[in-house]
Design a protein around this motif. Sequence first.
Motif, short mmCIF file in Angstrom:
data_model
loop_
_atom_site.label_atom_id
_atom_site.label_comp_id
_atom_site.label_asym_id
_atom_site.label_seq_id
_atom_site.Cartn_x
_atom_site.Cartn_y
_atom_site.Cartn_z
N SER A 1 8.15 17.93 -2.56
CA SER A 1 7.54 17.08 -1.25
C SER A 1 8.57 15.98 -1.04
N PRO A 2 8.48 15.76 0.30
CA PRO A 2 9.15 14.14 0.48
C PRO A 2 8.58 12.98 -0.21
N ALA A 3 9.26 12.12 -0.39
CA ALA A 3 8.90 10.61 -0.68
C ALA A 3 8.04 10.12 0.39
N ILE A 4 6.96 9.49 0.25
CA ILE A 4 6.14 8.75 1.43
C ILE A 4 6.01 7.44 1.30
N VAL A 5 6.45 6.48 2.16
CA VAL A 5 6.43 5.16 2.39
C VAL A 5 5.24 4.72 3.58
N LEU A 6 4.33 4.22 3.15
CA LEU A 6 3.32 4.00 4.21
C LEU A 6 3.24 2.27 4.34
N GLU A 7 3.23 1.99 5.65
CA GLU A 7 3.35 0.49 6.08
C GLU A 7 2.07 0.22 6.85
N LEU A 8 1.28 -0.84 6.61
CA LEU A 8 0.30 -1.33 7.28
C LEU A 8 0.50 -2.34 8.39
N LYS A 9 -0.10 -2.29 9.58
CA LYS A 9 0.03 -3.39 10.52
C LYS A 9 -1.51 -3.67 10.90
N TYR A 10 -1.56 -4.97 11.39
CA TYR A 10 -2.93 -5.48 12.06
C TYR A 10 -2.59 -5.80 13.42
N ASN A 11 -3.31 -5.18 14.16
CA ASN A 11 -3.58 -5.52 15.67
C ASN A 11 -2.07 -5.58 16.52
N LYS A 12 -1.42 -4.76 16.06
CA LYS A 12 0.04 -4.27 16.60
C LYS A 12 -0.05 -3.03 17.06
N LYS A 13 1.24 -2.25 16.79
CA LYS A 13 1.33 -0.87 17.24
C LYS A 13 1.74 -0.25 16.02
N ALA A 14 1.46 1.00 15.59
CA ALA A 14 2.05 1.82 14.56
C ALA A 14 3.43 1.89 14.71
N ASP A 15 3.92 2.01 15.75
CA ASP A 15 5.43 1.94 16.10
C ASP A 15 6.13 0.80 15.25
N SER A 16 5.43 -0.41 15.38
CA SER A 16 6.08 -1.59 14.67
C SER A 16 6.04 -1.46 13.17
N ALA A 17 4.96 -0.68 12.69
CA ALA A 17 5.25 -0.46 11.34
C ALA A 17 6.34 0.46 10.75
N ILE A 18 6.38 1.39 11.62
CA ILE A 18 7.74 2.25 11.29
C ILE A 18 9.15 1.46 11.51
N ASP A 19 9.00 0.55 12.58
CA ASP A 19 10.40 -0.09 12.62
C ASP A 19 10.29 -1.26 11.52
N GLN A 20 9.38 -1.93 11.16
CA GLN A 20 9.48 -2.68 9.76
C GLN A 20 9.93 -1.90 8.58
N ILE A 21 9.37 -0.76 8.44
CA ILE A 21 10.11 0.05 7.29
C ILE A 21 11.57 0.37 7.44
N LEU A 22 12.04 0.67 8.63
CA LEU A 22 13.41 0.84 8.82
C LEU A 22 14.20 -0.14 8.84
N ARG A 23 13.72 -1.56 9.23
CA ARG A 23 14.60 -3.05 9.13
C ARG A 23 14.71 -3.27 7.70
N LYS A 24 13.66 -3.20 6.77
CA LYS A 24 13.75 -3.82 5.63
C LYS A 24 14.36 -2.98 4.64
N GLN A 25 14.81 -3.54 3.46
CA GLN A 25 15.51 -2.61 2.53
C GLN A 25 14.35 -2.12 1.68
N TYR A 26 14.45 -0.87 1.26
CA TYR A 26 13.40 0.01 0.62
C TYR A 26 13.22 -0.42 -0.96
#
Length: 528
Positions: free
Chosen positions: A467-492
């Motif tokens: 199975s693939p590795a999974i990275v979950l990011e939580l955000k509050y009162n924003k958009k789920a897309d912004s959580a994906i963007d944050q994962i992509l922006r920051k270093q794993y």
Amino acid sequence: MTMGKYINVGNAGFLSSRNSEYVDKSELITIVNKTLFTDQRFSCVTRCRRFGKSMAAKMLCAYYDHSVDSRSLFADLKIAKDTSFEKHLNKYPVIYLDISDFVTRYHDDDIVGKIDAALQADILKAYPGQEAQEGDDLMDLLFRIAEDTDERFVFIIDEWDAICREFKSGTSAMDRYVNWLRRMFKGGLTMNVFAGVYMTGILPVKKYKTESALNNFMEYSMVNPRKMASYFGFTKDEVRALAKKYDEDFDELAKWYDGYQIGNEQSMFNPNSVMQAIDSNMCKSYWASTGAFDAVKDYIQMNFEGLKDDIIRMLGGGRGAVDPTGFQNDMSVIRNRDDVLTVLIHLGYLSYDWREEECYIPNREVAGEMVNAVKATNWHHVIDAIEQSKQLLRATLDGDCEAVARGIDAAHDENTSILSYNNENSLACVLSIAYFYARNDYVIHRELASGKGFADLALIPRKNVESPAIVLELKYNKKADSAIDQILRKQYPAKVAQHTGDLLLVGINYDKEKKTHECKMEIIKATI
């Protein structure tokens, strides 16, 4: 010399261990040898069930007992290279007492009297020149023998705390037992009778208020093992050698049975479970045979403030603060959440990090048994969340965003007592519970980021999991897309960066007003 039931019992017990697969723990003898004929000659070494307590006691019997020649049993072991080996090998009359033998037979207040009488009768057979005198107790008899023969005894007690576990604090049997131990090992005659005393069991010596009933004992425990830490279980190197010898998967053994931090030993394995897994060629839970299930079930549902939240947090891979110093070392005297958590440490259901003063669930085997204990309680919401975690993982791997959002909604609703409903740490912990089932195939890393508004959960596949590795990011009162963007922006995180397979990004936004979750996913394919 005549072999007895309690004195001069010989080396048959350790011979049986040597005829089986034996991991060399003989250097424990070196530590005990250094205490003989010193003020530190009294040792109480306690650890949880199935961690080699009785094997160590039988090893010491074989080494010290002067009624047998045990040289061949130790010649190829590490202790044979120690300078103290020859000095103490088979040099002492050894008394070996397993308290559980009496607890299973006698349930009345006179159990201590029966123990004393049985030992006296057996010792008189070994010393036919001695006669019982009116009013003698065991200490009187041993003192006379020591004076007449110029011998000093080694006394080894296995399951020393069996009476403490069977009879509640304050009962006549319990009080008589503590007084008997004091008479034997803390009285004025003690130093003239014993070269050394070694007691082992699950619990350290009973406390009265803040003082140990036998404060002259050096105590080695799951909370403070001192220099004996490496002998409390199997080390990583020892298990790696066993895995190589028997062609077993070391990573699988580690997933199931590693995770105990004992003193300065950062990675200790449950020895009984490792050996059973190797013998059956199957990693599974062998914990049920420890016999502590009913007690654990009762302890964890005690109505102490914060206890339920601690258990839930630890099931989610987190930790709980604990202060073990106030525990009375008595399973019948549980006064607060710290006492409960300390009992669970001594029973092996939790591991203790003394540097951080925190406890946690060490591995998959124990996590499964803790879940079984929770299922036997009235924590229905927690049980439901654990049962639903399998469906949540499948929905995540299938890319079903709506099902994932619904699953996290349900887990959040059912487990938000941990801190507060709208708290980042609370949601991260709930998310760990929601993905509890993933621990079968993943190593889960929970990282709370500094600042506000998000928390990360990284799931790295175990060896041989496709199975693939999974990275979950939580955000509050924003958009789920912004959580994906944050994962992509920051270093794993480093563990994620090392993964060479597919990577599944999961962005989750929590709407505080609606109290609902939105989920977005994106897959990053591995580069060839």
